[in-house]
Design an enzyme around this catalytic site. Structure first.
Site, PDB file in Angstrom:
ATOM      1  N   THR A  40       0.833  -1.203   0.000  1.00  0.00           N
ATOM      2  CA  THR A  40       0.000   0.000   0.000  1.00  0.00           C
ATOM      3  C   THR A  40       0.869   1.255   0.000  1.00  0.00           C
ATOM      4  O   THR A  40       0.557   2.233  -0.695  1.00  0.00           O
ATOM      5  CB  THR A  40      -0.924   0.000   1.234  1.00  0.00           C
ATOM      6  OG1 THR A  40      -1.874  -1.059   1.097  1.00  0.00           O
ATOM      7  CG2 THR A  40      -1.667   1.321   1.377  1.00  0.00           C
ATOM      8  N   HIS A  43       2.004   1.834  -3.468  1.00  0.00           N
ATOM      9  CA  HIS A  43       0.910   2.393  -4.273  1.00  0.00           C
ATOM     10  C   HIS A  43       0.733   3.888  -3.979  1.00  0.00           C
ATOM     11  O   HIS A  43       0.520   4.697  -4.898  1.00  0.00           O
ATOM     12  CB  HIS A  43      -0.394   1.658  -3.982  1.00  0.00           C
ATOM     13  CG  HIS A  43      -0.495   0.302  -4.603  1.00  0.00           C
ATOM     14  ND1 HIS A  43      -0.398   0.084  -5.956  1.00  0.00           N
ATOM     15  CD2 HIS A  43      -0.680  -0.921  -4.043  1.00  0.00           C
ATOM     16  CE1 HIS A  43      -0.532  -1.200  -6.216  1.00  0.00           C
ATOM     17  NE2 HIS A  43      -0.699  -1.836  -5.062  1.00  0.00           N
ATOM     18  N   CYS A  97     -20.694   7.132  15.000  1.00  0.00           N
ATOM     19  CA  CYS A  97     -21.622   6.905  13.886  1.00  0.00           C
ATOM     20  C   CYS A  97     -22.528   5.716  14.199  1.00  0.00           C
ATOM     21  O   CYS A  97     -22.347   5.004  15.203  1.00  0.00           O
ATOM     22  CB  CYS A  97     -20.850   6.672  12.582  1.00  0.00           C
ATOM     23  SG  CYS A  97     -19.936   5.107  12.530  1.00  0.00           S
ATOM     24  N   GLY A 265      -5.471  -8.907  -2.992  1.00  0.00           N
ATOM     25  CA  GLY A 265      -4.676  -7.867  -3.649  1.00  0.00           C
ATOM     26  C   GLY A 265      -5.492  -6.612  -3.892  1.00  0.00           C
ATOM     27  O   GLY A 265      -6.721  -6.664  -4.019  1.00  0.00           O
ATOM     28  N   ILE A 266      -4.808  -5.473  -3.957  1.00  0.00           N
ATOM     29  CA  ILE A 266      -5.451  -4.197  -4.304  1.00  0.00           C
ATOM     30  C   ILE A 266      -5.244  -3.963  -5.798  1.00  0.00           C
ATOM     31  O   ILE A 266      -4.111  -3.981  -6.285  1.00  0.00           O
ATOM     32  CB  ILE A 266      -4.852  -3.037  -3.487  1.00  0.00           C
ATOM     33  CG1 ILE A 266      -5.068  -3.277  -1.997  1.00  0.00           C
ATOM     34  CG2 ILE A 266      -5.467  -1.705  -3.915  1.00  0.00           C
ATOM     35  CD1 ILE A 266      -6.513  -3.297  -1.564  1.00  0.00           C
TER      36      ILE A 266
END
Length: 342
Positions: A40, A43, A97, A265-266
């Protein structure tokens, strides 16, 4: 203090001298002893698709795989103590939230990732919520403790695949997540095949870390490479950790009827899927992204039992000042896991 930061929504990272952070209510200050460079982070550095949401946080210090020692407590920081060794779950939530109040913090609509939406661990100090701290055993090296986060993703992927003794599992992608998946699947009693493409350095690491078969697909398509290795029978589970769309399409073709594909995977672009074939084969697809916090203690216990194997995943150790060299090593696939040490 020195920090490695994402300063603008374009390729590149910058070193900067930044003030030492001050823990806010409910937070602690952690002195970073070891931090891993994640896919990450690469990326983010290269500014591939999927990270535009972090633009509003810039400039932001990156780094979300880390371990260290608590050196200061903010007001109302509970359940922790100065001097305690911890690793940190990087998903921070609002607590207010509808999802949070309903007991589903992973569904928080205001979730921010440490090292993405708020300052991370590529620095000497990082402030984090006390609730995100996970105790580390005194005898565990900091660089191993820093592997908890990526290995939690690996464990989660294997859990989603419901791997059982005697099953066959194909793991696509020999990076740290893929290596962890192979370790957990083997520990579950499966026969594991791990495949990469033009990835001999990381597959060499895989052969040192994992039992099973490691295959480089360079110059061959997946079916022929599997057949050449005597692994052409369908797999009960295929777990993708490569971030390559071709791996999704090819992996589904290796899956048995009723089998499971887990995508960890991204991906920078959509992957084509033959839905008619998926339906007729009654196959399932899961996405594995963030393990529940309850898994972290399981991961740490696993690492304690397999310290030598986890240690072998770490191929390079650098100082923070040399961190950009680590990104070069990861882009070229010369490294499996790069750890930045204090």
């Amino acid at each position: 203090m020195l920090a490695l930061r994402k300063t603008s929504p374009e390729p590149g990272l910058d070193f900067a001298e930044v003030p030492e952070p001050i823990p806010q209510p409910g937070e602690v200050l952690v002195e970073v002893e070891a931090a891993g460079i994640c896919g990450t982070d690469v990326h983010i550095a290269d500014w591939t698709a999927g990270y535009a949401s972090m633009t509003s946080a810039m400039p932001v210090t990156i780094g979300h795989e880390f371990a260290g020692r608590i050196v200061e407590l903010g007001e109302d920081a509970r359940g922790v103590a100065v001097g305690q060794r911890v690793t940190v779950r990087p998903s921070t939530v609002c607590g207010h939230c509808a999802a949070c109040t309903a007991g589903d913090p992973d569904g928080c609509t205001h979730r921010r990732g440490i090292g993405i939406g708020r300052d991370g661990a590529f620095a000497a100090l990082v402030r984090v919520p006390a609730a995100n701290c996970v105790p580390v055993p005194d005898g565990m090296a900091a660089e191993l403790a820093a592997m908890t986060e990526p290995l939690s993703v690996s464990m989660h992927a294997v859990d989603l695949a419901a791997v059982k003794p005697g099953q066959r599992v194909l793991v696509l992608g020999p990076g740290p997540i893929g290596l962890g998946i192979a370790l957990f699947a083997t520990a579950a009693g499966a026969e594991v095949v791990l495949a990469g493409v033009h990835d001999e350095a990381r597959l060499t690491t895989a052969r040192a870390v994992c039992d099973g078969t490691a295959i480089d697909l360079a110059g061959a398509d997946l079916p022929n490479a599997l057949a050449a290795a005597g692994q052409d029978k369908p797999f009960d589970a295929v777990i993708e950790a490569a971030g390559a769309t071709a791996a999704i399409e090819g992996g589904l073709r290796q899956l048995r009827r009723g089998g499971t594909l887990v995508v960890a995977g991204i991906h920078a672009r959509p992957a084509p899927i033959d839905l008619t074939q998926l339906v007729r084969m009654e196959q399932s697809i899961y996405g594995a992204y963030r393990a529940p916090v309850t898994d972290w203690s399981r991961v740490i216990a696993f690492m304690q039992r397999h310290q030598d194997r986890i240690q072998a995943m770490i191929t390079h150790r650098l100082s923070l000042a040399d961190a950009k060299e680590g990104f070069v090593l990861l882009r070229s696939r010369a490294a499996s896991k790069v750890i930045l040490r204090a």
